[in-house]
Design a protein around this motif. Structure first.
Motif, PDB file in Angstrom:
ATOM      1  N   PHE A   6       0.838  -1.202   0.000  1.00 52.84           N
ATOM      2  CA  PHE A   6       0.000   0.000   0.000  1.00 52.84           C
ATOM      3  C   PHE A   6       0.877   1.258   0.000  1.00 52.84           C
ATOM      4  N   ARG A   9       2.598   1.771  -3.389  1.00 52.74           N
ATOM      5  CA  ARG A   9       1.688   2.342  -4.390  1.00 52.74           C
ATOM      6  C   ARG A   9       1.428   3.819  -4.100  1.00 52.74           C
ATOM      7  N   VAL A 107      -7.846   6.511  -2.245  1.00 50.90           N
ATOM      8  CA  VAL A 107      -7.493   5.105  -2.097  1.00 50.90           C
ATOM      9  C   VAL A 107      -7.283   4.843  -0.610  1.00 50.90           C
ATOM     10  N   ARG A 137      -7.088  -2.853  -4.174  1.00 53.44           N
ATOM     11  CA  ARG A 137      -7.406  -1.456  -3.865  1.00 53.44           C
ATOM     12  C   ARG A 137      -8.850  -1.272  -3.441  1.00 53.44           C
TER      13      ARG A 137
END
Length: 159
Positions: A6, A9, A107, A137
């Motif tokens: 996470f 990203r 997100v 996601r």
């Protein structure tokens, strides 16, 4: 210490150049995006404070349809000036006026965080909320409700 997927990203997204035509967040929503992006379990992917635009009516989005765009409050005098200019230049198309609402994509690290964000957004007055989930996601979409869309020029004549 290895960085989790996470956070990797998040770093990748936040270090890339904005893909919007403006190449940056709207000033009016920048502080909110920065606040969200400072949280370890959230980051924004695309956001717009809202906009007013004059666009050629077409079935598909194509290059050159947007005739005028503003992300700021506009006066009637300014709108009238823009419409007069467009009406002189575009004589064979149907032209729309659009006022689009604020939109925010966030997100979230996991489903729990996404639900927490949606609950808080609802309490803050957001009415159009949703989540797009996949194996990797959880994206929350918050959309304002202030929207107008109507034809404003037809064959060079302001309606």
């Amino acid at each position: 210490m290895q960085i989790d997927d996470f956070l990797k990203r998040k770093q990748d997204i936040l270090t890339k150049q904005d893909k919007s035509s403006k190449k940056h967040f709207d000033e009016k929503i920048l502080k909110l995006c920065q606040k969200i992006n400072r949280r370890k379990d959230y980051y924004t992917t695309s956001s717009c404070a809202g906009r007013v635009l004059i666009i050629i009516d077409a079935d598909k989005k194509e290059h050159g349809l947007f005739l005028w765009v503003s992300h700021n409050l506009i006066s009637f005098k300014e709108l009238k000036r823009v419409l007069n200019e467009i009406a002189k230049q575009i004589s064979n198309n149907l032209i729309k006026f659009k006022q689009e609402p604020c939109i925010l994509h966030v997100v979230c690290r996991n489903l729990r965080d996404a639900r927490a964000l949606l609950d808080k957004a609802k309490l803050a007055g957001w009415k159009k909320l949703g989540m797009i989930a996949s194996e990797k996601r959880f994206v929350c979409e918050l959309v304002g409700t202030e929207k107008l869309e109507f034809f404003i020029i037809n064959k060079g004549k302001i309606l």
